[in-house]
Design a protein around this motif. Structure first.
Motif, PDB file in Angstrom:
ATOM      1  N   SER A  21       0.858  -1.192   0.000  1.00 25.33           N
ATOM      2  CA  SER A  21       0.000   0.000   0.000  1.00 25.33           C
ATOM      3  C   SER A  21       0.887   1.231   0.000  1.00 25.33           C
ATOM      4  CB  SER A  21      -0.879   0.018   1.242  1.00 25.33           C
ATOM      5  OG  SER A  21      -0.037   0.141   2.381  1.00 25.33           O
ATOM      6  N   THR A  22       0.272   2.367  -0.293  1.00 23.34           N
ATOM      7  CA  THR A  22       1.036   3.616  -0.272  1.00 23.34           C
ATOM      8  C   THR A  22       1.696   3.799   1.086  1.00 23.34           C
ATOM      9  OG1 THR A  22      -0.655   4.548  -1.697  1.00 23.34           O
ATOM     10  CG2 THR A  22       0.896   6.084  -0.724  1.00 23.34           C
ATOM     11  N   ALA A  23       0.967   3.468   2.137  1.00 19.46           N
ATOM     12  CA  ALA A  23       1.501   3.630   3.483  1.00 19.46           C
ATOM     13  C   ALA A  23       2.777   2.818   3.657  1.00 19.46           C
ATOM     14  CB  ALA A  23       0.461   3.215   4.512  1.00 19.46           C
ATOM     15  N   ALA A  24       2.742   1.559   3.183  1.00 18.77           N
ATOM     16  CA  ALA A  24       3.922   0.702   3.305  1.00 18.77           C
ATOM     17  C   ALA A  24       5.069   1.261   2.483  1.00 18.77           C
ATOM     18  CB  ALA A  24       3.575  -0.711   2.862  1.00 18.77           C
ATOM     19  N   HIS A  25       4.756   1.726   1.291  1.00 21.30           N
ATOM     20  CA  HIS A  25       5.776   2.316   0.423  1.00 21.30           C
ATOM     21  C   HIS A  25       6.498   3.450   1.127  1.00 21.30           C
ATOM     22  CE1 HIS A  25       3.425   1.030  -3.432  1.00 21.30           C
ATOM     23  NE2 HIS A  25       4.080   0.031  -2.884  1.00 21.30           N
ATOM     24  N   VAL A  26       5.692   4.393   1.634  1.00 22.19           N
ATOM     25  CA  VAL A  26       6.279   5.585   2.254  1.00 22.19           C
ATOM     26  C   VAL A  26       7.069   5.199   3.491  1.00 22.19           C
ATOM     27  CG1 VAL A  26       5.752   7.784   3.371  1.00 22.19           C
ATOM     28  CG2 VAL A  26       4.506   7.098   1.333  1.00 22.19           C
ATOM     29  N   SER A  27       6.539   4.251   4.238  1.00 18.15           N
ATOM     30  CA  SER A  27       7.241   3.811   5.438  1.00 18.15           C
ATOM     31  C   SER A  27       8.604   3.261   5.064  1.00 18.15           C
ATOM     32  CB  SER A  27       6.391   2.745   6.146  1.00 18.15           C
ATOM     33  OG  SER A  27       7.048   2.305   7.293  1.00 18.15           O
ATOM     34  N   ASN A  28       8.634   2.441   4.035  1.00 17.30           N
ATOM     35  CA  ASN A  28       9.911   1.879   3.600  1.00 17.30           C
ATOM     36  C   ASN A  28      10.815   2.935   3.008  1.00 17.30           C
ATOM     37  OD1 ASN A  28       9.481  -0.800   4.383  1.00 17.30           O
ATOM     38  ND2 ASN A  28       8.170  -1.131   2.606  1.00 17.30           N
ATOM     39  N   LEU A  29      10.233   3.922   2.369  1.00 19.64           N
ATOM     40  CA  LEU A  29      11.033   5.011   1.802  1.00 19.64           C
ATOM     41  C   LEU A  29      11.820   5.712   2.894  1.00 19.64           C
ATOM     42  CD1 LEU A  29      11.768   6.885  -0.575  1.00 19.64           C
ATOM     43  CD2 LEU A  29       9.809   8.286   0.055  1.00 19.64           C
ATOM     44  N   PHE A  30      11.136   6.044   3.983  1.00 18.94           N
ATOM     45  CA  PHE A  30      11.828   6.738   5.065  1.00 18.94           C
ATOM     46  C   PHE A  30      12.843   5.830   5.729  1.00 18.94           C
ATOM     47  CE2 PHE A  30      10.478  11.038   5.888  1.00 18.94           C
ATOM     48  CZ  PHE A  30       9.440  11.174   4.990  1.00 18.94           C
ATOM     49  N   ALA A  31      12.524   4.522   5.764  1.00 27.48           N
ATOM     50  CA  ALA A  31      13.487   3.583   6.337  1.00 27.48           C
ATOM     51  C   ALA A  31      14.756   3.571   5.508  1.00 27.48           C
ATOM     52  CB  ALA A  31      12.866   2.200   6.416  1.00 27.48           C
TER      53      ALA A  31
END
Lengths: 857, 51, 72
Positions: free
Chosen positions: A751-761
């Protein structure tokens, strides 16, 4: 030539309600000063030849405030055909003060006494006939809220225009003052218009230079008359202006005494008083204010709160995501098959397990098959025919399902009574002997594999009424049309994806705007200004400067413009610079997204942003105040505190709907083309060649972002993605969320949420800190381009505009820097050069706030 | 490129162009909540109502 | 005595208004004139401004501004 009727009256007298009623249009109704500054007009419903002109709410026609000057300039220079003066019946004396001044202008006039419903309820009576005689013009009772008498009032005004006769104006002034005025009027004969001569005479007497100039009174008359004025002042032991004011009120007191009978009221407090006692209580007031902010944010973004539930549904089901079940239609699977009798969630869990079993077994099988084979001959996919002999020997060990959030194997949750009870109580059930809390792992042999391979993904439509997500529908439609994968991504990730991200937050902003509308309409906002005044005085502003900041919670543009009502130029400048530090509607979207992705368990992060905003305003104000440019006396604070009243549901919903509608329109008109553009420069290189997903590093966006990414490195998000998102936020702050969704699209996750979370990681070892820093940066640097443009315009000078932008940029950067560097320090990230710089910067800021003032305050 | 792709590209391109054109002509949609027929604050580039 | 010295709950009559210019005019425009009765309703939580009842409505002014108003 249309008939022009001007609506004049005090602030809070119901003028805007009357305007809406007469013209049928949708205007803002607020209880605090500064809502209407410019005049608005509209056509009287049903009468194309009559224009109703709404004037700013004013207490008097003095030359001292912008609204008053605007109003009287209009009345004297542009001359409406008639004046409809609205008077608040529950506040007669102060309202009639303006009335006497309006009468002197010599225009046809009607007085409409509003709030007659309140008066009747209280048992008060007004002798209309007597009042008419005393004022010399028609008087009519109306209730703008109920629509009573409003049309008649307008018709009366139109009638007065036709009559062309000016009724006998009341004798307000007495004794030597009247004598002096008569004398002045005589001198002015022929030099000014007949109708305005009385008003002109009074202005001359008051030494109102602005009015005298506007009326073009010859200077020799002014000089000649000066002697008489001085004599009067000596006699009455007061200055000319005060003499006039005092006599006016004396006259009004007299006629109110003769015409208005207040019913004897019980000594007990009205509801409004009771509410006020609590809300402006010595100790409770500030906590209550902060509490109301927290309640608003809890409703909007707390995990489990209404805002989040709706936003999750929007993001994961309705707009993005596969789809959703209509509420109340979910049931156990009725279709024959593996999932019969199961609930949807359980079926999904079951499938996940079986799917994991299948893949892991296949992995093990292929490994065995490829043993000893050279690289070129290795088999990648499962063959059509499975070699039974080998298969029977394969057992995949330690198969598990990965938990989405932690990435670790999902833990066992057994169903026995003891553990169920513990789980319901919110406790862990580890060590209970049945294996709960341990990672759930199992082995898969050939037989188990064969069973697992038969499982298909559960069909959601068998578990209830299933509505596919719009994103999913578009996606499958394009598949059917045979659309090229890249073009499909333009729509899925770019256009629709970006817009959906922003639209998904409609529930959140709905909550915020609803809350705001309620607070504005019920009159609480004026009280907040009252409470905050002392604080604001510390840095030379008044509580009045707090009001643009409340307006700013909706949008920064009207907030900056609301600063117009502040008389002192220096104060106005300061208010403009500081007004946009309160998170606006668009910034709220950023807060909502980050709260949902990174801070779900920390609901207080959201209201914290508001608190930080207020803190910056206070501290920034104090620091600015100490510099030469802003120092000086504090502005006066004389303000009416209108009674609280229960806002109408219709009013609140209309305001909220206006704002939500605007938000959605913005998504279509600004976010959509911006996302298309961004997608384009993200998928093409400088030679305009289309790139594959893995080649994203060659894209134009990547390069552009990388050029400036180093600027954000000390803040924790120094990558091309972070840079791109931050810069794109200047188009519209919520664009940052859409851009993040876009640039994170090829990260892992469903999901977009997972994407963004991984992006910041991937951007930082401390992703939550980097997220916080990103938020702080984007919330507190200069607002979107439109708001910046308005800032420049309202400042009136390029230099001041740049100062404002520079100041805001500095504040945002320093805040994010401190948060990230100092946060890292405490989180064990070590001490580096930037940590040192952050500390130095913070100390400098502290010094700017606490240093002794350069000039006397 | 398939027909479907072309259709999608044309649709998206046209919509985006329309949006940009509308912004240039009428001013950006106002986030203060007024619609451009009644906006008289002059914010967001809308024409003032009494001009 | 000046208005800023009146305790909440107290009711007084204005004797004279000192000062000049915009602030004085504004105060008077709002109804605080010679001979008017004023009641001090409350003091704001942070100590300033003060809330007055005058001519039947609530008005808020600063203690500084109230100091220019002589009452009895």
């Amino acid at each position: 030539m249309a008939t022009k009727i001007a609506l004049a009256g005090n602030p809070n007298c119901g003028k805007t309600t009357l305007f809406n009623d007469l013209t049928g249009s949708d205007q803002y109704v607020g209880n605090w000063p500064g809502v209407t500054v410019e005049k608005k007009d509209g056509l009287l419903s049903g009468r194309k030849d009559v224009v109703i002109q709404d004037l700013p709410g004013i207490y008097s026609l003095s030359p001292y405030s912008l609204e008053e000057v605007v109003a009287r300039n209009y009345l004297v220079s542009e001359k409406p055909d008639a004046i409809l003066n609205i008077v608040d019946g529950s506040n007669l004396e102060r309202n009639l003060y303006l009335t006497t001044q309006l009468l002197e202008l010599g225009l046809p006039m009607v007085v409409a006494v509003n709030m007659v419903d309140v008066m009747r309820r209280n048992g008060d009576t007004l002798d209309i006939a007597r009042l008419e005689k005393a004022l010399g013009c028609p008087v009519i009772e109306i209730s703008a809220l109920k629509g009573e008498g409003t049309k008649e009032a307008a018709l009366l005004a139109i009638g007065e225009v036709a009559k062309k006769r000016m009724s006998e104006r009341p004798h307000v002034f007495t004794g030597s003052v009247e004598h002096a005025l008569a004398h002045i009027e005589e001198s002015l004969h022929g030099k000014v218009e007949n109708a305005t001569s009385r008003w002109a005479a009074i202005k001359v007497f008051e030494r109102d230079t602005k009015a005298v100039e506007m009326l073009k009174v010859p200077t020799d008359i002014v000089a000649h008359v000066e002697e008489h004025i001085k004599d009067c002042e000596k006699e009455m032991d007061d200055d000319a202006e005060s003499i006039i004011t005092t006599q006016r009120y004396a006259y009004i007191q007299k006629i109110v005494g003769e015409t208005f009978k207040k019913s004897p009221r019980k000594a007990s407090l009205t509801l409004s008083d009771k509410i006020d006692k609590v809300v402006t209580h010595r100790i409770l007031a500030l906590p209550i204010f902060i509490l109301s902010l927290c309640v608003m944010w809890w409703l909007a973004v707390a995990d489990g709160g209404p805002g989040t539930i709706l936003t999750d549904w929007a993001n994961d089901g309705f707009l993005g995501g596969e789809g959703w079940h209509l509420p109340f239609t979910t049931h156990e699977c009725t279709a024959d098959g593996a999932y019969k009798g199961m609930e949807f969630e359980d079926a999904q869990d079951e499938f996940a397990k079986q799917d994991a079993s299948k893949s892991k077994w296949e992995e093990a099988y292929l490994e065995k098959v490829n043993e000893g084979k050279p690289d070129g001959e290795k088999v990648e996919k499962m063959p059509e025919k499975i070699d039974e002999a080998i298969a029977k020997t394969i057992v995949a060990k330690g198969v598990f399902v990965e938990d989405e959030e932690t990435g670790e194997p999902k833990t066992k949750e057994c169903d026995c009574e003891k553990c169920t009870k513990k789980r319901e109580a919110g406790e862990d059930c580890e060590g209970c002997g049945c294996g709960c809390g341990e990672p759930e792992m199992w082995d898969v042999d050939y037989a188990a594999y064969q069973k697992a391979a038969e499982y298909e993904e559960p069909d959601p439509s068998q578990f209830g009424v299933w509505v596919p997500g719009i994103g999913a529908l578009i996606s499958s439609a394009m598949e059917k049309m045979g659309v090229n994968e890249t073009v499909a991504s333009l729509v899925n990730d770019g256009a629709w994806g970006g817009v959906a991200t922003v639209l998904g937050f409609v529930p959140v902003i709905c909550v915020v705007f609803l809350f705001l509308a309620f607070l504005e309409d019920c009159g609480y906002m004026a009280r907040v200004a009252f409470i905050m005044d002392r604080l604001f005085r510390k840095f030379g502003l008044s509580g009045k400067s707090f009001i643009p900041m409340i307006v700013g919670k909706g949008c920064g543009v009207p907030a900056v413009m609301a600063a117009r009502t502040i008389e002192s130029e220096r104060d106005r400048r300061m208010t403009i610079i500081l007004a946009t530090f309160i998170p606006c509607g668009a910034k709220t979207v950023i807060i909502a997204m980050f709260a949902a992705i990174f801070f779900r368990d920390m609901w207080y992060v959201a209201p914290l942003m508001d608190v930080v905003g207020i803190a910056i305003i206070v501290l920034g104000g104090i620091a600015l105040k100490k510099s030469k440019a802003f120092s000086g006396e504090a502005a006066p604070f004389v303000m009416e505190l209108p009674a609280y009243h229960m806002p109408t549901f219709g009013g609140i919903f209309r305001h909220t709907w206006n704002r939500v509608k605007a938000y959605m329109l913005k998504a279509g008109m600004i976010i959509f083309p911006a996302c298309v553009f961004l997608w384009f420069i993200m998928h093409f290189d400088w030679g305009f060649n289309l790139l594959a997903d893995e080649e994203i590093e060659k894209s134009m966006l990547h390069d552009m972002g990388s050029w400036i990414a180093w600027l954000f490195a000390p803040l924790g998000f120094g990558t091309w993605q972070g840079a791109a998102a931050s810069v794109s936020a200047e188009i519209a702050k919520e664009q940052a969320t859409a851009t993040l969704g876009l640039v994170a699209a090829n990260m892992d996750g469903a999901s977009t949420a997972a994407h963004v979370s991984n992006l910041f990681a991937s951007m930082s070892d401390f992703p939550k800190l980097a997220a916080l820093s990103f938020m702080l940066f984007n919330l507190f640097v200069p607002p979107c381009m439109v708001a910046i443009a308005v800032t420049f315009r309202e400042m009136g000078s390029k230099a001041w505009g740049w100062f404002a932008v520079g100041f805001q940029l500095l504040v945002g950067y320093m805040l994010a820097l401190s948060a990230y560097q100092l946060g890292m320090l405490f989180a064990g990230g070590g001490f580096g050069i930037w940590t040192a710089i952050a500390i130095v910067v913070d100390l400098w800021c502290l010094w700017m706030v606490v240093r002794p003032a350069k000039c006397k305050m | 490129m398939s027909n479907g792709s072309i259709v999608v590209l044309v649709v998206i391109g046209t919509l985006a162009a329309l949006a940009v054109w509308r912004n240039l002509r009428k001013g950006a949609p106002c986030s203060c909540g007024c619609s451009d027929e009644e906006c008289c604050e002059g914010c967001c580039g809308h024409a003032k109502k009494d001009s | 005595m000046t208005l800023n010295e009146v305790k909440p709950g107290g009711s007084v009559k204005i004797v004279r208004i000192n000062g000049a210019g915009a602030v004085k005019r504004r105060i008077m425009d709002m109804g605080l004139t010679k001979g008017t009765e004023v009641a001090v309703r409350k003091i704001a939580p942070l100590g300033d401004p003060i809330e007055l009842t005058v001519r039947g409505y609530e008005l808020s002014i600063r203690k500084d501004e109230a100091a220019a108003i002589e009452v009895v």
